[in-house]
Motif scaffolding. Structure first.
Motif, PDB file in Angstrom:
ATOM      1  N   LYS A 116       0.840  -1.199   0.000  1.00 50.72           N
ATOM      2  CA  LYS A 116       0.000   0.000   0.000  1.00 50.72           C
ATOM      3  C   LYS A 116       0.878   1.253   0.000  1.00 50.72           C
ATOM      4  O   LYS A 116       0.560   2.251   0.640  1.00 50.72           O
ATOM      5  CB  LYS A 116      -0.918  -0.006   1.223  1.00 50.72           C
ATOM      6  N   ALA A 117       1.964   1.192  -0.723  1.00 54.17           N
ATOM      7  CA  ALA A 117       2.966   2.254  -0.697  1.00 54.17           C
ATOM      8  C   ALA A 117       2.370   3.625  -0.983  1.00 54.17           C
ATOM      9  O   ALA A 117       1.600   3.801  -1.937  1.00 54.17           O
ATOM     10  CB  ALA A 117       4.073   1.953  -1.697  1.00 54.17           C
ATOM     11  N   LEU A 118       2.710   4.590  -0.129  1.00 57.50           N
ATOM     12  CA  LEU A 118       2.369   6.004  -0.279  1.00 57.50           C
ATOM     13  C   LEU A 118       0.869   6.282  -0.175  1.00 57.50           C
ATOM     14  O   LEU A 118       0.401   7.345  -0.571  1.00 57.50           O
ATOM     15  CB  LEU A 118       2.919   6.556  -1.596  1.00 57.50           C
ATOM     16  N   SER A 119       0.111   5.352   0.417  1.00 57.17           N
ATOM     17  CA  SER A 119      -1.336   5.526   0.534  1.00 57.17           C
ATOM     18  C   SER A 119      -1.749   6.136   1.868  1.00 57.17           C
ATOM     19  O   SER A 119      -2.935   6.184   2.186  1.00 57.17           O
ATOM     20  CB  SER A 119      -2.051   4.182   0.340  1.00 57.17           C
ATOM     21  N   GLY A 120      -0.779   6.606   2.660  1.00 52.25           N
ATOM     22  CA  GLY A 120      -1.097   7.286   3.908  1.00 52.25           C
ATOM     23  C   GLY A 120      -0.635   6.519   5.122  1.00 52.25           C
ATOM     24  O   GLY A 120      -0.729   5.285   5.148  1.00 52.25           O
ATOM     25  N   GLY A 121      -0.128   7.229   6.123  1.00 56.17           N
ATOM     26  CA  GLY A 121       0.362   6.550   7.308  1.00 56.17           C
ATOM     27  C   GLY A 121       0.310   7.420   8.555  1.00 56.17           C
ATOM     28  O   GLY A 121       0.442   8.642   8.486  1.00 56.17           O
ATOM     29  N   GLU A 122       0.068   6.767   9.704  1.00 57.14           N
ATOM     30  CA  GLU A 122       0.110   7.461  10.990  1.00 57.14           C
ATOM     31  C   GLU A 122       1.537   7.932  11.256  1.00 57.14           C
ATOM     32  O   GLU A 122       2.501   7.213  11.019  1.00 57.14           O
ATOM     33  CB  GLU A 122      -0.336   6.519  12.112  1.00 57.14           C
ATOM     34  N   LEU A 123       1.651   9.135  11.772  1.00 62.32           N
ATOM     35  CA  LEU A 123       2.968   9.716  12.011  1.00 62.32           C
ATOM     36  C   LEU A 123       2.960  10.407  13.365  1.00 62.32           C
ATOM     37  O   LEU A 123       3.098  11.613  13.476  1.00 62.32           O
ATOM     38  CB  LEU A 123       3.302  10.705  10.895  1.00 62.32           C
ATOM     39  N   GLY A 124       2.769   9.616  14.414  1.00 64.17           N
ATOM     40  CA  GLY A 124       2.666  10.192  15.745  1.00 64.17           C
ATOM     41  C   GLY A 124       1.421  11.046  15.858  1.00 64.17           C
ATOM     42  O   GLY A 124       0.303  10.587  15.614  1.00 64.17           O
ATOM     43  N   SER A 125       1.611  12.312  16.184  1.00 67.94           N
ATOM     44  CA  SER A 125       0.480  13.228  16.319  1.00 67.94           C
ATOM     45  C   SER A 125      -0.077  13.668  14.969  1.00 67.94           C
ATOM     46  O   SER A 125      -1.194  14.201  14.902  1.00 67.94           O
ATOM     47  CB  SER A 125       0.911  14.470  17.113  1.00 67.94           C
ATOM     48  N   TRP A 126       0.671  13.457  13.908  1.00 70.40           N
ATOM     49  CA  TRP A 126       0.269  13.903  12.575  1.00 70.40           C
ATOM     50  C   TRP A 126      -0.127  12.702  11.711  1.00 70.40           C
ATOM     51  O   TRP A 126       0.081  11.546  12.085  1.00 70.40           O
ATOM     52  CB  TRP A 126       1.411  14.667  11.902  1.00 70.40           C
ATOM     53  N   TYR A 127      -0.680  12.996  10.545  1.00 67.46           N
ATOM     54  CA  TYR A 127      -1.023  11.940   9.589  1.00 67.46           C
ATOM     55  C   TYR A 127      -0.470  12.332   8.225  1.00 67.46           C
ATOM     56  O   TYR A 127      -0.735  13.432   7.719  1.00 67.46           O
ATOM     57  CB  TYR A 127      -2.541  11.754   9.498  1.00 67.46           C
ATOM     58  N   ALA A 128       0.338  11.442   7.648  1.00 68.99           N
ATOM     59  CA  ALA A 128       0.883  11.676   6.309  1.00 68.99           C
ATOM     60  C   ALA A 128      -0.112  11.127   5.300  1.00 68.99           C
ATOM     61  O   ALA A 128      -0.321   9.914   5.239  1.00 68.99           O
ATOM     62  CB  ALA A 128       2.235  10.981   6.161  1.00 68.99           C
ATOM     63  N   PRO A 129      -0.772  11.970   4.512  1.00 72.65           N
ATOM     64  CA  PRO A 129      -1.899  11.518   3.695  1.00 72.65           C
ATOM     65  C   PRO A 129      -1.497  10.700   2.479  1.00 72.65           C
ATOM     66  O   PRO A 129      -0.323  10.581   2.127  1.00 72.65           O
ATOM     67  CB  PRO A 129      -2.557  12.831   3.269  1.00 72.65           C
ATOM     68  N   ASN A 130      -2.504  10.152   1.856  1.00 71.45           N
ATOM     69  CA  ASN A 130      -2.365   9.393   0.616  1.00 71.45           C
ATOM     70  C   ASN A 130      -1.840  10.321  -0.474  1.00 71.45           C
ATOM     71  O   ASN A 130      -2.444  11.353  -0.769  1.00 71.45           O
ATOM     72  CB  ASN A 130      -3.754   8.843   0.237  1.00 71.45           C
ATOM     73  N   ILE A 131      -0.697   9.971  -1.075  1.00 75.80           N
ATOM     74  CA  ILE A 131      -0.147  10.793  -2.159  1.00 75.80           C
ATOM     75  C   ILE A 131      -0.046   9.996  -3.458  1.00 75.80           C
ATOM     76  O   ILE A 131       0.753  10.320  -4.335  1.00 75.80           O
ATOM     77  CB  ILE A 131       1.222  11.402  -1.779  1.00 75.80           C
ATOM     78  N   THR A 132      -0.872   8.957  -3.570  1.00 75.52           N
ATOM     79  CA  THR A 132      -0.986   8.262  -4.856  1.00 75.52           C
ATOM     80  C   THR A 132      -1.959   9.049  -5.729  1.00 75.52           C
ATOM     81  O   THR A 132      -2.716   9.889  -5.229  1.00 75.52           O
ATOM     82  CB  THR A 132      -1.503   6.820  -4.671  1.00 75.52           C
ATOM     83  N   PRO A 133      -2.001   8.781  -7.041  1.00 70.26           N
ATOM     84  CA  PRO A 133      -2.837   9.587  -7.932  1.00 70.26           C
ATOM     85  C   PRO A 133      -4.317   9.192  -7.965  1.00 70.26           C
ATOM     86  O   PRO A 133      -4.988   9.395  -8.984  1.00 70.26           O
ATOM     87  CB  PRO A 133      -2.172   9.389  -9.298  1.00 70.26           C
ATOM     88  N   ASP A 134      -4.843   8.645  -6.863  1.00 67.81           N
ATOM     89  CA  ASP A 134      -6.281   8.418  -6.798  1.00 67.81           C
ATOM     90  C   ASP A 134      -6.982   9.775  -6.690  1.00 67.81           C
ATOM     91  O   ASP A 134      -6.590  10.620  -5.883  1.00 67.81           O
ATOM     92  CB  ASP A 134      -6.628   7.552  -5.584  1.00 67.81           C
ATOM     93  N   LYS A 135      -8.049   9.984  -7.456  1.00 67.96           N
ATOM     94  CA  LYS A 135      -8.672  11.304  -7.542  1.00 67.96           C
ATOM     95  C   LYS A 135      -9.441  11.675  -6.283  1.00 67.96           C
ATOM     96  O   LYS A 135      -9.669  12.863  -6.019  1.00 67.96           O
ATOM     97  CB  LYS A 135      -9.589  11.382  -8.768  1.00 67.96           C
ATOM     98  N   HIS A 136      -9.868  10.699  -5.500  1.00 64.31           N
ATOM     99  CA  HIS A 136     -10.595  11.002  -4.276  1.00 64.31           C
ATOM    100  C   HIS A 136      -9.719  10.837  -3.035  1.00 64.31           C
ATOM    101  O   HIS A 136      -9.634  11.734  -2.194  1.00 64.31           O
ATOM    102  CB  HIS A 136     -11.836  10.112  -4.156  1.00 64.31           C
TER     103      HIS A 136
END
Length: 467
Positions: free
Chosen positions: A209-229
């Motif tokens: 699920k590479a680059l589809s978003g991940g928990e980052l402690g207090s923050w969230y690194a969002p999905n950066i794949t080219p899905d439009k939604h």
């Protein structure tokens, strides 16, 4: 950033026996410059340079992890406190494998799982820069002391067996040179996968699920794949390039937390060709749908609620009261923002189905230094730097007001969620299993069983691939 005078560095370079490998090899000056650029691309300074104008690469920066606080080490060429005694082989092993000269395992807060892809040529340039382009600092950095069992660094050997690659990047033959360059930047130097890829129970990356978003402690690194939604599929190449260069894109997003650090210390300094390569790569990777109904930057519109309620003594919405007193002056009554402060509608933080970044921005504030211009929002948390300090309940109230009136109204925030985010975010299974209570009831045995099973499954998979 402080460094040696270039002429002195070159003199040391030759005095130390540094070899020019071929007639067409770059000059020492160019090699050091290449290494500096690579160190910026790898974002080394964000962690290894202390805040508030600390000495470059001298360590001491506190990295909050689910397992405890990890302090970045001194990586200046000091022979007393840094890496001045490292050979190039020692340096390569630390960067790629996460093992220092003394044979100690590093924690993967240092993203060696991504850096393992760095090529021999770039390791060579990085070594030249760190040894001859960085000023030595003889002050040791703060040591990392995690709780048991994570203080046993040798246990990382098992984790590395499962999740570390240690395979330098090899360009793919079926894509362009630009896409290959972008792949190398995104997944090796910039280590975007470290944050934006979800992790499994043992905190290894779920590369399926590479680059589809991940928990980052207090923050969230969002999905950066080219899905439009779910991802950034509705961003144009120009927009994505602008965001990487500035950390701000009106009507879509602004960088905060770890991403703001990445833009400040790294991506804003990259050549335009490298930014374009990253964009080209990100726009052609597989799109991953994580269930969003529409893009997070499409939510919201201007709201007249604040204007309607101001001066109304019967108004009881506590979130509105906080917004009116602490937020409206900058983000404006209708949430439209200004040239300096972002709009709260059509904003990926308020439109996301995960409210972590909205809450974390209120708790910790936002800071970016872009091209010499300071962009800042004060921290309103209980330990914040602003005169108005909000409780967990108040932060939940104002977050819900913003979500209801400007963002994704299907999302809500509780005081308990704010407390969890303030305390470092949701604890992964590995951290929960090693809590004192669980440890007393056999948690260590359970962890060892899980690691053993994962190891056997991984070994079997490798054997199958080898057939």
């Amino acid at each position: 950033m402080r460094r040696h005078c270039l002429s002195l560095a070159i003199g040391i370079l030759f005095a130390s026996g540094f070899n020019a490998q071929a007639a067409d090899s770059p000059s020492p000056q160019k090699l050091i410059a290449q290494g500096k650029y690579l160190a910026i691309a790898a974002d080394c300074g964000a962690c290894h340079t202390p805040p508030n104008d600390g000495a470059a690469m001298s360590g001491g920066y506190a990295i909050q992890s689910p397992l405890g606080t990890i302090y970045a080490s001194n990586i200046t060429p000091s022979k007393v406190a840094g890496i001045g005694n490292y050979s190039e082989q020692d340096f390569a092993r630390a960067v790629r494998e996460g093992i220092n000269k003394q044979g100690q395992y590093l924690y993967p807060a240092m993203p060696y799982t991504s850096y393992s892809r760095i090529t021999d040529q770039d390791i060579h340039a990085l070594y030249a820069y760190f040894m001859h382009g960085v000023a030595p600092v003889d002050k040791p950095s703060t040591p990392t002391r995690l709780a048991f069992p994570f203080n046993i660094r040798s246990s990382m050997a098992l984790w590395n067996t499962l999740f570390s690659r240690n395979k330098p990047f090899v360009p793919a033959e079926d894509v362009s040179a630009e896409v290959n360059r972008g792949n190398y930047l995104v997944n090796a130097l910039e280590h975007c996968d470290t944050c934006h890829t979800p992790r499994n129970a043992l905190m290894g990356q779920d590369d399926g699920k590479a680059l589809s978003g991940g928990e980052l402690g207090s923050w969230y690194a969002p999905n950066i794949t080219p899905d439009k939604h779910s991802g950034i599929g509705n961003w144009s190449a120009v927009e994505l390039a602008q965001y990487l260069k500035t950390g701000h894109l009106a009507g879509k997003a602004q960088a905060a937390g770890p991403m703001a650090e990445a833009v400040e210390h790294s991506t804003q300094h990259l050549d335009d060709s490298d930014i374009q390569a990253m964009v080209a790569y990100l726009q052609q990777i597989p799109a991953i749908d994580t269930g969003a109904e529409k893009s997070r930057d499409s939510y919201g519109q201007p709201a007249n609620t604040e204007l309607a309620l101001r001066g109304n003594s019967s108004a009881v919405d506590p979130g509105w009261q906080i917004y009116s007193g602490s937020c409206a002056n900058c983000h404006q009554a209708q949430g439209q923002g200004t040239a300096y402060y972002p709009s709260l509608f059509h904003n990926s933080a308020t439109g996301a189905d995960n409210p972590a970044n909205l809450v974390a921005a209120i708790l910790y504030g936002v800071h970016r230094d872009i091209n010499g211009q300071q962009l800042a929002m004060p921290a309103f948390g209980p330990d914040g730097n602003y005169s108005v300090q909000l409780s967990d309940r108040q932060i939940a109230d104002v977050s819900n007001y913003v979500l209801k009136n400007f963002g994704n109204p299907q999302v809500s925030v509780t005081a308990d969620q704010v407390k969890e985010i303030r305390n470092g975010g949701k604890k992964p299974l590995l951290a929960r299993l090693t809590s004192p209570a669980v440890m007393l009831t056999g948690g260590v045995v359970l962890i060892l069983i899980i690691i053993l099973l994962a190891f056997l499954v991984n070994k079997r998979r490798r054997q199958h691939v080898g057939k």
